[in-house]
Design an enzyme around this catalytic site. Structure first.
Site, PDB file in Angstrom:
ATOM      1  N   LYS A   1      33.036  35.636  52.494  1.00  0.00           N
ATOM      2  CA  LYS A   1      33.426  34.911  51.279  1.00  0.00           C
ATOM      3  C   LYS A   1      34.294  33.746  51.761  1.00  0.00           C
ATOM      4  O   LYS A   1      35.368  33.956  52.334  1.00  0.00           O
ATOM      5  CB  LYS A   1      34.211  35.834  50.349  1.00  0.00           C
ATOM      6  CG  LYS A   1      34.680  35.155  49.068  1.00  0.00           C
ATOM      7  CD  LYS A   1      35.206  36.211  48.098  1.00  0.00           C
ATOM      8  CE  LYS A   1      36.014  35.617  46.968  1.00  0.00           C
ATOM      9  NZ  LYS A   1      36.692  36.651  46.175  1.00  0.00           N
ATOM     10  N   TRP A   2      33.810  32.521  51.557  1.00  0.00           N
ATOM     11  CA  TRP A   2      34.487  31.309  52.067  1.00  0.00           C
ATOM     12  C   TRP A   2      35.302  30.709  50.928  1.00  0.00           C
ATOM     13  O   TRP A   2      34.755  30.056  50.051  1.00  0.00           O
ATOM     14  CB  TRP A   2      33.429  30.313  52.562  1.00  0.00           C
ATOM     15  CG  TRP A   2      33.975  29.052  53.163  1.00  0.00           C
ATOM     16  CD1 TRP A   2      34.731  28.102  52.544  1.00  0.00           C
ATOM     17  CD2 TRP A   2      33.804  28.607  54.508  1.00  0.00           C
ATOM     18  NE1 TRP A   2      35.047  27.096  53.419  1.00  0.00           N
ATOM     19  CE2 TRP A   2      34.482  27.377  54.628  1.00  0.00           C
ATOM     20  CE3 TRP A   2      33.128  29.116  55.627  1.00  0.00           C
ATOM     21  CZ2 TRP A   2      34.509  26.642  55.821  1.00  0.00           C
ATOM     22  CZ3 TRP A   2      33.152  28.381  56.802  1.00  0.00           C
ATOM     23  CH2 TRP A   2      33.835  27.168  56.893  1.00  0.00           C
ATOM     24  N   ASP A   3      36.602  30.961  50.975  1.00  0.00           N
ATOM     25  CA  ASP A   3      37.451  30.549  49.851  1.00  0.00           C
ATOM     26  C   ASP A   3      38.135  29.218  50.138  1.00  0.00           C
ATOM     27  O   ASP A   3      38.200  28.749  51.292  1.00  0.00           O
ATOM     28  CB  ASP A   3      38.487  31.664  49.595  1.00  0.00           C
ATOM     29  CG  ASP A   3      38.904  31.738  48.130  1.00  0.00           C
ATOM     30  OD1 ASP A   3      38.720  30.747  47.404  1.00  0.00           O
ATOM     31  OD2 ASP A   3      39.427  32.794  47.716  1.00  0.00           O
TER      32      ASP A   3
ATOM     33  N   ASP B   1      37.302  33.127  38.769  1.00  0.00           N
ATOM     34  CA  ASP B   1      38.216  34.266  38.933  1.00  0.00           C
ATOM     35  C   ASP B   1      38.358  35.042  37.639  1.00  0.00           C
ATOM     36  O   ASP B   1      38.946  36.124  37.622  1.00  0.00           O
ATOM     37  CB  ASP B   1      39.603  33.770  39.375  1.00  0.00           C
ATOM     38  CG  ASP B   1      39.693  33.619  40.882  1.00  0.00           C
ATOM     39  OD1 ASP B   1      38.770  34.065  41.581  1.00  0.00           O
ATOM     40  OD2 ASP B   1      40.687  33.045  41.357  1.00  0.00           O
TER      41      ASP B   1
ATOM     42  N   ASP C   1      38.476  41.639  50.772  1.00  0.00           N
ATOM     43  CA  ASP C   1      38.893  40.287  50.385  1.00  0.00           C
ATOM     44  C   ASP C   1      40.136  39.893  51.187  1.00  0.00           C
ATOM     45  O   ASP C   1      40.352  40.361  52.308  1.00  0.00           O
ATOM     46  CB  ASP C   1      39.105  40.252  48.856  1.00  0.00           C
ATOM     47  CG  ASP C   1      38.882  38.883  48.265  1.00  0.00           C
ATOM     48  OD1 ASP C   1      39.822  38.082  48.314  1.00  0.00           O
ATOM     49  OD2 ASP C   1      37.768  38.598  47.771  1.00  0.00           O
ATOM     50  N   ASP C   2      40.953  39.053  50.635  1.00  0.00           N
ATOM     51  CA  ASP C   2      42.162  38.528  51.265  1.00  0.00           C
ATOM     52  C   ASP C   2      43.046  39.659  51.804  1.00  0.00           C
ATOM     53  O   ASP C   2      43.161  40.708  51.185  1.00  0.00           O
ATOM     54  CB  ASP C   2      42.921  37.749  50.169  1.00  0.00           C
ATOM     55  CG  ASP C   2      43.951  36.812  50.742  1.00  0.00           C
ATOM     56  OD1 ASP C   2      44.208  36.891  51.950  1.00  0.00           O
ATOM     57  OD2 ASP C   2      44.477  35.998  49.969  1.00  0.00           O
TER      58      ASP C   2
ATOM     59  N   CYS D   1      33.496  29.904  47.367  1.00  0.00           N
ATOM     60  CA  CYS D   1      34.525  30.259  46.388  1.00  0.00           C
ATOM     61  C   CYS D   1      35.608  29.200  46.502  1.00  0.00           C
ATOM     62  O   CYS D   1      35.838  28.657  47.587  1.00  0.00           O
ATOM     63  CB  CYS D   1      35.094  31.640  46.741  1.00  0.00           C
ATOM     64  SG  CYS D   1      36.438  32.182  45.656  1.00  0.00           S
TER      65      CYS D   1
ATOM     66  N   TRP E   1      41.050  26.365  36.192  1.00  0.00           N
ATOM     67  CA  TRP E   1      40.978  27.651  36.870  1.00  0.00           C
ATOM     68  C   TRP E   1      40.698  28.734  35.812  1.00  0.00           C
ATOM     69  O   TRP E   1      41.280  28.718  34.725  1.00  0.00           O
ATOM     70  CB  TRP E   1      42.307  27.954  37.590  1.00  0.00           C
ATOM     71  CG  TRP E   1      42.330  29.345  38.127  1.00  0.00           C
ATOM     72  CD1 TRP E   1      41.704  29.793  39.260  1.00  0.00           C
ATOM     73  CD2 TRP E   1      42.969  30.477  37.539  1.00  0.00           C
ATOM     74  NE1 TRP E   1      41.916  31.140  39.398  1.00  0.00           N
ATOM     75  CE2 TRP E   1      42.698  31.590  38.355  1.00  0.00           C
ATOM     76  CE3 TRP E   1      43.745  30.660  36.399  1.00  0.00           C
ATOM     77  CZ2 TRP E   1      43.160  32.869  38.080  1.00  0.00           C
ATOM     78  CZ3 TRP E   1      44.211  31.935  36.108  1.00  0.00           C
ATOM     79  CH2 TRP E   1      43.925  33.025  36.957  1.00  0.00           C
TER      80      TRP E   1
ATOM     81  N   ARG F   1      50.056  27.177  46.329  1.00  0.00           N
ATOM     82  CA  ARG F   1      49.969  28.606  46.656  1.00  0.00           C
ATOM     83  C   ARG F   1      50.564  28.857  48.041  1.00  0.00           C
ATOM     84  O   ARG F   1      50.002  29.560  48.842  1.00  0.00           O
ATOM     85  CB  ARG F   1      48.513  29.088  46.604  1.00  0.00           C
ATOM     86  CG  ARG F   1      48.382  30.560  46.330  1.00  0.00           C
ATOM     87  CD  ARG F   1      46.993  31.098  46.644  1.00  0.00           C
ATOM     88  NE  ARG F   1      46.846  32.463  46.198  1.00  0.00           N
ATOM     89  CZ  ARG F   1      45.907  33.277  46.603  1.00  0.00           C
ATOM     90  NH1 ARG F   1      44.994  32.887  47.449  1.00  0.00           N
ATOM     91  NH2 ARG F   1      45.834  34.499  46.151  1.00  0.00           N
TER      92      ARG F   1
HETATM   93  C1  GLA Z   1      41.014  33.247  45.189  1.00  0.00           C
HETATM   94  C2  GLA Z   1      39.634  33.802  44.913  1.00  0.00           C
HETATM   95  C3  GLA Z   1      39.742  35.258  44.562  1.00  0.00           C
HETATM   96  C4  GLA Z   1      40.399  36.015  45.693  1.00  0.00           C
HETATM   97  C5  GLA Z   1      41.739  35.390  46.012  1.00  0.00           C
HETATM   98  C6  GLA Z   1      42.330  35.992  47.271  1.00  0.00           C
HETATM   99  O1  GLA Z   1      41.793  33.232  44.043  1.00  0.00           O
HETATM  100  O2  GLA Z   1      39.018  33.073  43.915  1.00  0.00           O
HETATM  101  O3  GLA Z   1      38.475  35.795  44.291  1.00  0.00           O
HETATM  102  O4  GLA Z   1      39.559  35.973  46.808  1.00  0.00           O
HETATM  103  O5  GLA Z   1      41.655  33.993  46.211  1.00  0.00           O
HETATM  104  O6  GLA Z   1      43.551  35.445  47.594  1.00  0.00           O
END
Ligand code: GLA
Length: 724
Positions: A474-476, A546, A364-365, A524, A197, A441
């Site tokens: 953004k597909w995480d 990240d 984002d999140d 992502c 990571w 997480r």
């Molecule tokens: C991951 C992504 C980040 C962000 C966070 C949100 O870590 O890589 O860019 O979107 O999640 O929780």
């Protein structure tokens, strides 16, 4: 021009600069040659292999003591030697031996689709042909079709296998790789990526020994730690010289890439789905298609090899409107707000971003369910009206009214134990019966092997896309798959789990691509934990890491560039001190680094001072004026940031050349004063667009560009040149 030529028992595949030759001996398909282009001729003499210690006669020829010394194109398990098998079939009588002999050869124009899997594709104007070599085991009646698609102009050949059970009993595949290439060792080094990571795709290079080299992932995704590609390069090969063969898998799940070297100097270079915990049962009449393997050869070193991969991935893997359309300059609010935002804050960000010239604002999140930290709400994909009081549609309309597109974050494959979804569907979670599922997480993972779960995932996203004008996702994917079990699959299907999961994921992405063709999806996975050709088929860009520190990014983007085009790598300018490393570097340097990717920002636009605002406006204008160079230009690595004092890159498109350099280490006595450019026309006169100075291409190539000697000392200074 013969793209695929059959001459007696010889098959020759030609691209513009390479040839791939096979022979069929006694029905067995063997590899003869892969390298620089050969004439269309009889290469039979190359196929003969000798041994002097002949204690038993093999099926191929009495000269060859065992198949270990043969160069088998798709070796089955059980020949009694140490060949690394590409396929292992468990018969119903408990044996796992098979002997595949060629039964037919079919050559067609274009390329067939691989059912349910991402793959390269041909367009009408392409010089592309496909060879199918059908083979069969006469006892079990299992058939293996080996497919080879030749992309003539791209210097790329792709391979995959389709295994069909035409016998009277079920069989189980214990291993089914996508391809194997066997050749004599030419003093090869193995080049691969390792990572973690925030430290993705660091390059490792070491000689191939008899202990072999393997990289793999068994964590359900292609992973941070081992990207699904491998390169064999001659020990003396550099960026510009020497031979190199690269293989990259179009797959996002468990994989294994390996190079073995046996006692006869035979290298078996293979790649495919990881055989660990892989068992796929083929009932009577069933077929299994392996993922596709993309292969290229360069006689001119690693940079050409990378450019071959860049070009096929950019043009014949990536799809949809954003394959060719300019990627929007985006601003992602993650590092600006983390979970702490509301609609007013986003509206202010939109006002400010619009003024800077940003084209796409990304929330984002944290916009959904009760998500105020990372403990809850994954799966509850409805807007949190405590935060976004005006509702998502109104917020989107507001952002659009400022001339910006709006994008949002999803982590669609996940579920929080603390969520409405979990209360409703605890059985949708990946878990081993009778055991507590492990959290990463704080989250669990959804069982995408279950079609009902896939429908839920699709509907959750489609509902938002249908009711708002969201134009980007953004597909995480933020955990590793572990303790795998499924309430949906039968016990005997559990060896199929990992692959079925990936097929479920691809199915959802395919439906979204088809139904919402104008929505840009960015991949992502905790940064770049699922950066592979498979994902790029659905998501033309992926968040590279990240780690947004410009200095660290030089090595991450460099390592990623071995296979993946720069347009696929999202790269953002973030604030200093950097949130991951605490390092401070100049605006110039952060921008120069972010140019080696799909360009954007990861900061709070409302907190930028006036002089930085002016800088950003100017820079976005420069980027927009030249986006074609960054998105479609040829990319050259001019230094290795992991060892050199500078990170230096170059783009070239037509008559435009852009060079960026970041000084990583300052010395009192500087040993590097010039950068030699590449790929220019020696006879052209190039003008430095800033200074007006003129240079012949031959001067810049053969002597080089002067790294400004007068620049003051200091680490992390950067320089950006444009020549026309
Ligand atoms: C991951 C992504 C980040 C962000 C966070 C949100 O870590 O890589 O860019 O979107 O999640 O929780």
């Amino acid at each position: 021009m013969n793209i695929i030529m059959q001459l007696n028992n010889q098959l020759q595949l030609n691209t513009k600069n390479t040839s791939y030759v096979m022979h069929i001996e006694n029905g067995i398909l063997t590899h003869t040659y892969y390298g620089k282009r050969l004439p269309d001729a009889d290469h039979g003499y190359m196929a003969k292999r000798y041994s002097y210690n002949c204690n038993f006669q093999s099926k191929i020829s009495p000269n060859l003591p065992s198949l270990d010394n043969a160069l088998l194109e798709y070796p089955p398990f059980g020949e009694g030697g140490i060949i690394t098998p590409a396929i292992e079939v468990l018969n119903c009588d408990g044996t796992n031996f098979a002997d595949f002999r060629v039964t037919d050869i079919i050559i067609t124009d274009g390329k067939p689709v691989l059912c349910g899997l991402p793959a390269t594709y041909a367009e009408d104007e392409d010089k592309v042909k496909t060879l199918e070599v059908k083979t069969k085991d006469a006892v079990s009646n299992v058939e293996v079709s080996l497919f080879y698609t030749v992309f003539y102009e791209y210097d790329v050949i792709t391979r995959w296998a389709v295994i069909t059970n035409n016998g009277k009993d079920s069989v189980t595949l214990l291993k089914a790789l996508s391809g194997n290439i066997a050749f004599e060792n030419k003093n090869y080094d193995v080049i691969s990526n390792f990572g973690a990571w925030a430290r993705e795709r660091q390059i490792e290079r070491a000689p191939l020994l008899h202990t072999g080299a393997t990289t793999f992932s068994n964590c359900g995704s292609s992973s941070h730690r081992a990207n699904p590609f491998m390169i064999l390069a001659q020990h003396t090969a550099t960026e510009d010289s020497g031979e190199a063969i690269g293989v990259a898998l179009a797959y996002s799940g468990n994989h294994q890439m390996s190079a073995t070297l046996n006692e006869y100097n035979v290298v078996n270079f293979s790649a495919g789905i990881s055989p660990d915990n892989f068992r796929w049962t083929l009932g009577i009449g069933d077929a299994f298609t392996t993922p596709e393997l993309v292969i290229s050869f360069s006689a001119n070193g690693l940079n050409t090899l990378s450019q071959n991969f860049h070009s096929i991935i950019k043009n014949r893997v990536c799809r949809g409107v954003y394959r060719d359309k300019k990627r929007p300059v985006l601003l992602n609010l993650w590092e600006a707000c983390y979970f702490d935002f509301n609609d007013e804050k986003i509206k202010s960000a939109a006002d400010s971003a619009a003024d800077l010239g940003i084209e796409l604002l990304v929330i984002d999140d944290g916009w959904f369910g009760n998500r105020n930290n990372d403990h809850t709400s994954l799966g509850d994909w409805y807007v949190n009206e405590n935060k976004i009081k005006c509702g998502l549609k109104n917020l989107c309309d507001y952002v659009n009214s400022k001339g910006l597109m709006l994008g949002i974050w999803f982590e669609p494959e996940m579920i929080s134990p603390e969520s409405e979804l979990f209360k409703k569907h605890p059985e949708w979670v990946i878990k081993v019966n009778g055991r507590e599922p492990t959290k990463f997480r704080w989250q669990l993972q959804l069982d995408l092997a279950n079609p009902e779960v896939c429908d839920f995932v699709y509907d959750s996203i489609a509902n938002i896309l249908k009711t708002t004008n969201i134009q980007y996702i953004k597909w995480d994917y933020n955990r590793t798959m572990a303790h795998v079990g499924s309430a949906y699959l039968k016990a005997e299907q559990m060896g199929e789990y990992y692959h079925r999961y990936v097929l479920g994921l691809y199915g959802v992405l395919e439906r979204l691509n088809n139904d919402f063709p104008n929505v840009l999806i960015e991949g992502c996975a905790s940064g770049g934990g699922r950066f592979d050709i498979g994902m790029l088929y659905y998501t033309p860009q992926i968040w590279t890491s990240d780690d947004t520190d410009a200095v660290e990014r030089t090595a991450i983007q460099y390592g990623t560039s071995l296979i993946y085009p720069m347009s696929a790598q999202s790269a953002h300018v973030s604030v200093c001190p950097n949130h991951q490393t605490g390092r401070t570097v100049s605006m110039d340097t952060r921008h120069t680094v972010a140019l080696t990717g799909s360009f954007g920002y990861e900061l709070d636009p409302c907190k930028i001072d006036d002089s930085d605002r002016e800088y950003i406006k100017e820079f976005i204008k420069f980027y927009n004026d030249n986006f074609d160079v960054f998105q479609n230009g040829k990319y050259y690595r001019l230094s290795n940031p992991a060892i050199d004092d500078y990170a230096i890159y170059q783009y070239i498109l037509g008559n435009t050349v852009i060079v960026g350099a970041i000084r990583l280490n300052s010395h009192a006595v500087n040993l590097q004063n010039t950068i030699r450019l590449k790929g220019l026309d020696e006879n052209y006169l190039y003008t430095d667009t800033k200074t007006g100075e003129k240079y012949y291409g031959s001067q810049l190539i053969n002597y080089g560009l002067k790294l400004a000697a007068s620049e003051s000392a200091g680490d992390y200074k950067s320089f950006l040149w444009m020549f026309k």
